[in-house]
Write an enzyme that holds these catalytic residues in place. Sequence first.
Site, PDB file in Angstrom:
ATOM      1  N   CYS A   4      15.694   8.289 -15.680  1.00 43.31           N
ATOM      2  CA  CYS A   4      16.275   7.281 -14.824  1.00 43.31           C
ATOM      3  C   CYS A   4      15.410   5.892 -15.044  1.00 43.31           C
ATOM      4  O   CYS A   4      17.075   5.096 -14.513  1.00 43.31           O
ATOM      5  CB  CYS A   4      15.035   7.733 -13.431  1.00 43.31           C
ATOM      6  SG  CYS A   4      15.299   6.675 -12.230  1.00 43.31           S
ATOM      7  N   CYS A  39      19.322   6.152 -13.530  1.00 41.56           N
ATOM      8  CA  CYS A  39      19.858   5.802 -12.055  1.00 41.56           C
ATOM      9  C   CYS A  39      20.366   4.536 -12.035  1.00 41.56           C
ATOM     10  O   CYS A  39      20.120   3.257 -11.394  1.00 41.56           O
ATOM     11  CB  CYS A  39      18.877   6.585 -11.161  1.00 41.56           C
ATOM     12  SG  CYS A  39      17.971   7.575 -11.884  1.00 41.56           S
ATOM     13  N   LYS A  84      22.633   2.323 -14.269  1.00 47.16           N
ATOM     14  CA  LYS A  84      23.014   2.623 -14.037  1.00 47.16           C
ATOM     15  C   LYS A  84      24.328   1.979 -12.557  1.00 47.16           C
ATOM     16  O   LYS A  84      25.378   1.267 -13.031  1.00 47.16           O
ATOM     17  CB  LYS A  84      23.383   4.021 -13.515  1.00 47.16           C
ATOM     18  CG  LYS A  84      24.653   4.642 -12.870  1.00 47.16           C
ATOM     19  CD  LYS A  84      25.260   5.761 -12.355  1.00 47.16           C
ATOM     20  CE  LYS A  84      23.902   5.941 -10.985  1.00 47.16           C
ATOM     21  NZ  LYS A  84      23.654   7.262 -10.333  1.00 47.16           N
ATOM     22  N   TYR A 128      29.355  13.426 -11.338  1.00 52.53           N
ATOM     23  CA  TYR A 128      28.832  12.009 -11.253  1.00 52.53           C
ATOM     24  C   TYR A 128      28.885  11.591 -12.322  1.00 52.53           C
ATOM     25  O   TYR A 128      29.158  10.127 -11.781  1.00 52.53           O
ATOM     26  CB  TYR A 128      28.162  12.607 -10.222  1.00 52.53           C
ATOM     27  CG  TYR A 128      26.094  12.410 -10.907  1.00 52.53           C
ATOM     28  CD1 TYR A 128      25.763  10.876 -10.805  1.00 52.53           C
ATOM     29  CD2 TYR A 128      25.831  13.707 -11.042  1.00 52.53           C
ATOM     30  CE1 TYR A 128      24.779  11.248 -11.374  1.00 52.53           C
ATOM     31  CE2 TYR A 128      25.135  13.098 -11.782  1.00 52.53           C
ATOM     32  CZ  TYR A 128      24.044  12.229 -11.944  1.00 52.53           C
ATOM     33  OH  TYR A 128      22.368  12.405 -12.520  1.00 52.53           O
ATOM     34  N   GLU A 138      31.297   7.512 -11.953  1.00 54.06           N
ATOM     35  CA  GLU A 138      30.706   6.816 -12.059  1.00 54.06           C
ATOM     36  C   GLU A 138      31.053   5.624 -13.157  1.00 54.06           C
ATOM     37  O   GLU A 138      31.390   4.999 -13.057  1.00 54.06           O
ATOM     38  CB  GLU A 138      28.667   6.825 -12.108  1.00 54.06           C
ATOM     39  CG  GLU A 138      28.401   7.923 -10.536  1.00 54.06           C
ATOM     40  CD  GLU A 138      27.326   7.942 -10.339  1.00 54.06           C
ATOM     41  OE1 GLU A 138      26.956   8.377  -9.237  1.00 54.06           O
ATOM     42  OE2 GLU A 138      26.047   8.396 -11.458  1.00 54.06           O
ATOM     43  N   HIS A 177      28.017  -0.716  16.778  1.00 54.32           N
ATOM     44  CA  HIS A 177      29.436  -0.764  16.477  1.00 54.32           C
ATOM     45  C   HIS A 177      29.625  -2.074  16.075  1.00 54.32           C
ATOM     46  O   HIS A 177      28.765  -3.192  16.725  1.00 54.32           O
ATOM     47  CB  HIS A 177      30.348  -0.961  18.142  1.00 54.32           C
ATOM     48  CG  HIS A 177      31.695  -1.614  17.758  1.00 54.32           C
ATOM     49  ND1 HIS A 177      32.649  -0.609  17.571  1.00 54.32           N
ATOM     50  CD2 HIS A 177      31.940  -1.986  18.175  1.00 54.32           C
ATOM     51  CE1 HIS A 177      34.427  -0.866  17.893  1.00 54.32           C
ATOM     52  NE2 HIS A 177      33.658  -2.349  18.587  1.00 54.32           N
ATOM     53  N   GLU A 193      29.692   5.059  13.101  1.00 60.63           N
ATOM     54  CA  GLU A 193      28.997   5.173  14.169  1.00 60.63           C
ATOM     55  C   GLU A 193      30.902   6.128  14.303  1.00 60.63           C
ATOM     56  O   GLU A 193      30.285   7.249  15.280  1.00 60.63           O
ATOM     57  CB  GLU A 193      29.941   3.850  14.831  1.00 60.63           C
ATOM     58  CG  GLU A 193      31.508   3.504  14.921  1.00 60.63           C
ATOM     59  CD  GLU A 193      31.645   2.403  15.747  1.00 60.63           C
ATOM     60  OE1 GLU A 193      31.613   2.625  17.062  1.00 60.63           O
ATOM     61  OE2 GLU A 193      31.875   1.328  15.443  1.00 60.63           O
TER      62      GLU A 193
HETATM   63  C1  LIG Z   1      23.539   8.560 -16.292  1.00 60.47           C
HETATM   64  C2  LIG Z   1      22.207   8.736 -15.526  1.00 60.47           C
HETATM   65  C3  LIG Z   1      22.722   9.474 -14.415  1.00 60.47           C
HETATM   66  C4  LIG Z   1      21.441   9.549 -13.242  1.00 60.47           C
HETATM   67  N1  LIG Z   1      21.631   8.535 -11.878  1.00 60.47           N
HETATM   68  C5  LIG Z   1      21.165   9.288 -11.018  1.00 60.47           C
HETATM   69  C6  LIG Z   1      20.439   8.830  -9.638  1.00 60.47           C
HETATM   70  O1  LIG Z   1      21.477   7.834  -9.594  1.00 60.47           O
HETATM   71  N2  LIG Z   1      20.110   9.496  -8.858  1.00 60.47           N
HETATM   72  C7  LIG Z   1      19.283  10.609  -9.113  1.00 60.47           C
HETATM   73  O2  LIG Z   1      18.721  10.628  -8.141  1.00 60.47           O
HETATM   74  N3  LIG Z   1      19.316  11.515 -10.531  1.00 60.47           N
HETATM   75  C8  LIG Z   1      19.790  10.379 -11.057  1.00 60.47           C
HETATM   76  N4  LIG Z   1      19.647  11.038 -12.879  1.00 60.47           N
HETATM   77  C9  LIG Z   1      19.104  11.953 -13.433  1.00 60.47           C
HETATM   78  C10 LIG Z   1      17.440  12.195 -13.327  1.00 60.47           C
HETATM   79  O3  LIG Z   1      17.921  10.930 -14.284  1.00 60.47           O
HETATM   80  C11 LIG Z   1      16.844  12.731 -13.589  1.00 60.47           C
HETATM   81  O4  LIG Z   1      16.863  14.213 -12.379  1.00 60.47           O
HETATM   82  C12 LIG Z   1      14.957  12.665 -13.865  1.00 60.47           C
HETATM   83  O5  LIG Z   1      15.150  11.673 -14.619  1.00 60.47           O
HETATM   84  C13 LIG Z   1      14.643  13.634 -13.830  1.00 60.47           C
HETATM   85  O6  LIG Z   1      13.470  13.461 -14.422  1.00 60.47           O
HETATM   86  P1  LIG Z   1      12.556  13.795 -15.596  1.00 60.47           P
HETATM   87  O7  LIG Z   1      11.130  13.671 -15.744  1.00 60.47           O
HETATM   88  O8  LIG Z   1      13.195  15.895 -15.299  1.00 60.47           O
HETATM   89  O9  LIG Z   1      12.961  13.513 -16.642  1.00 60.47           O
HETATM   90  P2  LIG Z   1      13.369  12.410 -17.592  1.00 60.47           P
HETATM   91  O10 LIG Z   1      13.049  11.620 -16.428  1.00 60.47           O
HETATM   92  O11 LIG Z   1      14.866  12.705 -18.479  1.00 60.47           O
HETATM   93  O12 LIG Z   1      11.582  12.431 -18.407  1.00 60.47           O
HETATM   94  C14 LIG Z   1      11.313  12.960 -19.692  1.00 60.47           C
HETATM   95  C15 LIG Z   1      10.944  11.859 -20.584  1.00 60.47           C
HETATM   96  O13 LIG Z   1       9.928  12.810 -21.849  1.00 60.47           O
HETATM   97  C16 LIG Z   1      10.354  12.307 -22.512  1.00 60.47           C
HETATM   98  N5  LIG Z   1      10.199  13.697 -23.317  1.00 60.47           N
HETATM   99  C17 LIG Z   1      11.229  14.546 -24.162  1.00 60.47           C
HETATM  100  N6  LIG Z   1      10.606  15.813 -25.288  1.00 60.47           N
HETATM  101  C18 LIG Z   1       9.374  14.668 -25.409  1.00 60.47           C
HETATM  102  C19 LIG Z   1       7.932  15.608 -25.959  1.00 60.47           C
HETATM  103  N7  LIG Z   1       8.229  16.185 -26.910  1.00 60.47           N
HETATM  104  N8  LIG Z   1       7.321  14.684 -26.129  1.00 60.47           N
HETATM  105  C20 LIG Z   1       7.011  13.627 -25.656  1.00 60.47           C
HETATM  106  N9  LIG Z   1       8.146  12.582 -24.413  1.00 60.47           N
HETATM  107  C21 LIG Z   1       8.937  13.896 -24.642  1.00 60.47           C
HETATM  108  C22 LIG Z   1      11.781  12.127 -22.938  1.00 60.47           C
HETATM  109  O14 LIG Z   1      11.673  10.563 -23.888  1.00 60.47           O
HETATM  110  C23 LIG Z   1      11.568  11.250 -21.551  1.00 60.47           C
HETATM  111  O15 LIG Z   1      11.239   9.965 -21.097  1.00 60.47           O
HETATM  112  C24 LIG Z   1      20.978  10.147 -13.626  1.00 60.47           C
HETATM  113  C25 LIG Z   1      20.329  10.595 -14.979  1.00 60.47           C
HETATM  114  C26 LIG Z   1      21.932  10.411 -15.662  1.00 60.47           C
HETATM  115  C27 LIG Z   1      21.927  10.545 -16.861  1.00 60.47           C
END
Ligand SMILES: Cc1cc2nc3c(=O)[nH]c(=O)nc-3n(C[C@H](O)[C@H](O)[C@H](O)COP(=O)(O)OP(=O)(O)OC[C@H]3O[C@@H](n4cnc5c(N)ncnc54)[C@H](O)[C@@H]3O)c2cc1C
Length: 459
Positions: A45, A50, A53, A181, A185, A440, A445
């Site tokens: 994110c 997010c 973006k 999405y 975007e 308004h 609205e």
């Molecule tokens: C281009 C894009 C736009 C988006 N826009 C939106 C939006 O507008 N609104 C919204 O709500 N969501 C959006 N999302 C989705 C959102 O980013 C994810 O839902 C959110 O980040 C999920 O969080 P998470 O904690 O599950 O994983 P992540 O945020 O992906 O975090 C996972 C982390 O784990 C780390 N990792 C992976 N494997 C290992 C390992 N074995 N050891 C140590 N570290 C590891 C990775 O490096 C990463 O930092 C978007 C996603 C993308 C790709």
Amino acid sequence: MVSADFDVDLLVVGGGSGGVRAARIAASHGARVLVAEEYRVGGTCVIRGCVPKKLLVYASHIRHDVEDAAGFGWSIPQATFDWPTLIANKDKEIARLEAAYTANVEKSGAKIVKARAVFEDAHTLRLSTGGTVRAKHVLIAVGATPNHGTAIPGIEHVISSNEVFHLPAQPKRILIQGGGYIALEFACIFAGFGTEVTLVYRGDNILRGFDEDVRTHVRAEMEKLGIRIMTGCTVNAVEKDGSRFSAVLSSGPRIAADQVMFAIGRIANVATLGLERAGVELDAATGGIKVDPFSQTSVPHIYAVGDVTHRLNLTPVAIREGHAFADTVFGNKPTRVDHSDVPTAVFSQPQVGTVGLTEQQARARFKSVDVYKTTFKPMKATLSGRDTRILMKLLVDGESDRVVGCHVVGPDAAEIIQAVGIAVKMKATKADFDATMALHPTAAEELVTMRTPSARYGR
Ligand SMILES: Cc1cc2nc3c(=O)[nH]c(=O)nc-3n(C[C@H](O)[C@H](O)[C@H](O)COP(=O)(O)OP(=O)(O)OC[C@H]3O[C@@H](n4cnc5c(N)ncnc54)[C@H](O)[C@@H]3O)c2cc1C
């Protein structure tokens, strides 16, 4: 085993939205917490989702504001756009946020190790920096990763949303494959910068899973912006010619482009995580980690939250799940996350904001459904002359009068739907909407002034 037999009470694998929240809350409950992050703290994110973006969305929207200005009496000299300046400024802001996330985790008492962690057994994880950690509990919060699908010829030339934030130059022409999405975007972002955009999608229309009226409306609006949308076909091969590419479509044509980007789906980041050594099961249908309503996996002391569970892949959902996990396991407060009526947006141009059911879902679920729908020209467009229309739609359960779905396509749709989401979550009725005084002049609205159903379905 007593806690002293472990190096930590909790090892969080992944310092993204879900992992960071879980680590901070668990530490506040007194747990000894270590977060392993292999790339950058903040996760998808903050680093490549997010946040960057949305900064690009703001940047690209300025083109429309400049174009719209003339009708309001402004004459603005030829505006120019510099991609490297935008990317450098964006990178500075992301670095600031990353530092803030790191500081907040450390302030909570949790520690961070910049390393990849993989399971050796159900309690032991090996760090890429060397050594192992024995953890009483493990939270898997490793997120998801772009999936390019079947390996077509030339797939190595294709970029994903990971790389698009770091392109050294703005492409003059880009081909984006995908209808979700992220694809939309970036199509709109690049179109705003003046890039010639072709969007290719295998289905019959973009935004699968969204309300049909929303899908049709957004497509028409994007085409008005000059985005070429080609549905019912796929990219079968990508050929490189110097610094240019040629995408060969299943329907025959070849499309020349400076960049080819795929945004056709994301898969749980579980490859090489060693889940089999820990006994953690996957959900065969989604490929995500199988969890119960408390985010507990098939191994009782191992939990998983966020995109890796493939429930609802959104940042606020991952954060909620991480928080609920920490309260459940370390706060003596078992907490489930309610995944219903989650508001979501597409930051296309125009934006989409949606909460609750689509018309198709509502008609399948309820005996009688009233549809309130309007499309209209935004007030701003009267002077700007822009050819655009707003769509607003409410779906009402005819028996209970409850508003079960709300869909907005237009400026600020995401902001509007965040507030409407409260009403829908509170089970507001159409009578409640009607009793709310209009504000308004606004576009929103219309949501409280639609009196006559445009359609009524019963069975
Ligand atoms: C281009 C894009 C736009 C988006 N826009 C939106 C939006 O507008 N609104 C919204 O709500 N969501 C959006 N999302 C989705 C959102 O980013 C994810 O839902 C959110 O980040 C999920 O969080 P998470 O904690 O599950 O994983 P992540 O945020 O992906 O975090 C996972 C982390 O784990 C780390 N990792 C992976 N494997 C290992 C390992 N074995 N050891 C140590 N570290 C590891 C990775 O490096 C990463 O930092 C978007 C996603 C993308 C790709």
